[in-house]
Motif scaffolding. Structure first.
Motif, mmCIF file in Angstrom:
data_model
loop_
_atom_site.group_PDB
_atom_site.id
_atom_site.type_symbol
_atom_site.label_atom_id
_atom_site.label_comp_id
_atom_site.label_asym_id
_atom_site.label_seq_id
_atom_site.Cartn_x
_atom_site.Cartn_y
_atom_site.Cartn_z
ATOM 1 N N GLN A 25 0.825 -1.207 0.000
ATOM 2 C CA GLN A 25 0.000 0.000 0.000
ATOM 3 C C GLN A 25 0.855 1.251 0.000
ATOM 4 O O GLN A 25 0.527 2.245 -0.666
ATOM 5 N N THR A 26 1.973 1.208 0.734
ATOM 6 C CA THR A 26 2.893 2.350 0.730
ATOM 7 C C THR A 26 3.444 2.578 -0.670
ATOM 8 O O THR A 26 3.551 3.711 -1.139
ATOM 9 N N ALA A 27 3.785 1.482 -1.349
ATOM 10 C CA ALA A 27 4.266 1.595 -2.733
ATOM 11 C C ALA A 27 3.205 2.225 -3.625
ATOM 12 O O ALA A 27 3.491 3.118 -4.432
ATOM 13 N N ALA A 28 1.963 1.767 -3.476
ATOM 14 C CA ALA A 28 0.881 2.319 -4.292
ATOM 15 C C ALA A 28 0.689 3.809 -4.011
ATOM 16 O O ALA A 28 0.436 4.596 -4.937
ATOM 17 N N ASP A 29 0.835 4.199 -2.747
ATOM 18 C CA ASP A 29 0.672 5.610 -2.385
ATOM 19 C C ASP A 29 1.795 6.465 -2.962
ATOM 20 O O ASP A 29 1.550 7.519 -3.557
ATOM 21 N N VAL A 30 3.047 6.005 -2.783
ATOM 22 C CA VAL A 30 4.197 6.791 -3.254
ATOM 23 C C VAL A 30 4.225 6.834 -4.781
ATOM 24 O O VAL A 30 4.325 7.897 -5.391
ATOM 25 N N PHE A 31 4.120 5.667 -5.412
ATOM 26 C CA PHE A 31 4.223 5.615 -6.867
ATOM 27 C C PHE A 31 3.005 6.255 -7.535
ATOM 28 O O PHE A 31 3.096 6.783 -8.636
ATOM 29 N N GLY A 32 1.855 6.177 -6.846
ATOM 30 C CA GLY A 32 0.646 6.774 -7.392
ATOM 31 C C GLY A 32 0.762 8.279 -7.564
ATOM 32 O O GLY A 32 0.148 8.861 -8.471
#
Length: 456
Positions: A25-32
């Motif tokens: 989820q952190t990846a999705a937030d940052v990359f998003g």
């Protein structure tokens, strides 16, 4: 003897499984924030995709891929019969080739279209010798950007990777970013021949594997872990001395954008990464402590020829992958621990069986309103129910007794202060009902104390 997980695999038990979800989820937030959207590709692909995309000379293809074959095709092979190319399948050893195949197959970057930015997360498979931080089934998070050639894209992807590592808690001072350029089809062939000639002159000092690599792709020798070979390759020509003007300009621009963003990096002319599809910019993030010699936690680079290798039109590409298990070791070395997975907002305790149906209905209402609730399903004593509530970390225990229910009341105990109060059951149900009609995940920030008030 009880069966165990296969060698080189591990179970993600609840605490770590919850962290893995947080990690994704952190990846999705940052990359998003950079415009990256999720993609899911199959866990197995035609073997030819990896041979053509990653490179036949790489350890990944030549030694580490798991073949996936049906029982019927296995019978054919054992009988000396051949099977069709499309039936020769392998578990994915990395994510980029499959994503690029999907982009080409579904024409996600039509001629003249804006770049497509994609991210993925999931298991990969390599038949390696299991060791600390290296498994045969491991998890990766990665991004791929297809259709962008500008050096700003390279810098942006590197910055995004560093932002992610910081976001999950790896201290900036414990990481080291390495960058290099591997040139392009104009300048790299001549450089490869220089390296091959250099190796031939030192054949006696290099291992057989390195000399085998020299025949196919001599740059792979830079990855050799043999200390003698490593020392020999330290003296090899540096690719940055042989870049064409376009590659020099691109590499210089990438570094200037990193400088402008205050991103610290180290230029490493030996950095070639482990896959043949890279061109121009390559990069790797290592941790200083906690992983020993296997200290890379993520990296990637540009692969401007890969789309053509898998049958598509010329399309520039860039991406990275980071290893979840390696990141966990880096976090542990930094003193970061998993938060416990078990969490319970409240526990419903039944004094006897006559209150169970009311408790069951109240529990479902509370869950629909967004709370995490539990109750006893094994007819424990009230004392044992309180012990279970304490073990689950319940903030409150709601006690349903026949006498209280006859008066339309429930007893509530705050487990931190030990204070108790009688609460009107219908009032509590009314509050829960107002918030329980919304779709899951859309509930308002209703506080448990508003439903079951204990404190004055």
């Amino acid at each position: 003897m009880a069966l165990q997980a296969p060698e080189g695999t591990k179970d993600l038990l609840p605490d770590e499984a919850k962290f893995w979800n947080t990690f994704k989820q952190t990846a999705a937030d940052v990359f998003g924030r950079y415009g990256y959207l999720p993609i899911e590709t199959p866990m197995f692909e035609q073997t030819e995709l990896f041979v053509r995309g990653i490179g036949e000379a790489t350890d990944v293809v030549s030694k580490e891929m798991f073949q996936a074959i049906s029982g019927e095709n296995m019978k054919k092979l054992l009988a000396g019969e051949s099977i069709k190319s499309k039936s020769r399948l392998s578990l994915r050893p990395e994510g980029t080739a499959g994503v690029v195949r999907a982009v080409v197959q579904h024409d996600l970057v039509p001629q003249g279209a804006a770049p497509v930015k994609l991210m993925y997360a999931g298991p990969m498979f390599r038949a390696e010798r299991p060791q600390k931080g290296r498994y045969r089934q491991f998890n990766q998070v990665g991004v791929e950007c297809l259709g962008a050639e500008a050096p700003t894209t390279d810098a942006e992807v590197i910055i995004m990777l560093m932002r992610f590592f910081t976001a999950i808690g790896i201290p900036a001072q414990s990481m080291r970013l390495l960058v290099n350029s591997m040139g392009c089809e104009k300048c790299r062939p001549a450089y490869r021949e220089l390296v091959r000639a250099y190796m031939e002159d030192r054949r006696a000092d290099l291992c057989d594997e390195c000399m085998h690599r020299a025949e196919i792709n001599p740059l792979r020798a830079f990855d050799c872990k043999n200390p003698t070979c490593s020392a020999v390759m330290d003296g090899a020509p540096k690719i940055t001395d042989y870049l064409c003007d376009d590659c020099k300009e691109h590499y210089s621009a990438v570094k200037s954008y990193l400088d402008a963003a205050s991103i610290d990096y180290v230029e490493d002319a030996r950095l070639v990464r482990g896959l043949d599809y890279y061109t121009r910019t390559v990069f790797e993030v290592q941790v200083v402590d906690g992983l020993g010699s296997q200290n890379a936690i993520g990296g990637g680079g540009r692969y401007d020829k890969l789309a053509e290798e898998v049958g598509g039109r010329p399309t520039s590409g860039l991406g990275f992958a980071l290893g979840y298990e390696r990141c966990v070791l880096a976090l542990q070395a930094a003193g970061v621990e998993f938060a416990p997975a078990a969490r319970c907002d409240f526990f419903l305790a039944c004094v006897d069986e006559t209150t169970r149906q009311t408790a069951f209905g109240l529990l479902q209402m509370a869950r629909d309103a967004g709370f995490i609730g539990e109750m006893d399903h094994q007819s424990r004593s009230l004392k044992s129910q309180f012990k279970l509530a304490d073990k689950l970390g319940a903030r409150m225990v709601v006690i349903l007794g026949p006498d209280e229910l006859a008066e339309g009341k429930i007893k509530v105990r705050n487990m931190a202060t030990r204070r108790e109060a009688l609460v009107d059951l219908e009032t509590a149900k009314g509050v829960l009902a107002r918030f329980g009609g919304q779709p899951y995940g859309d509930q308002s920030a209703l506080r448990l104390e508003e439903v079951f008030p204990v404190e004055e």
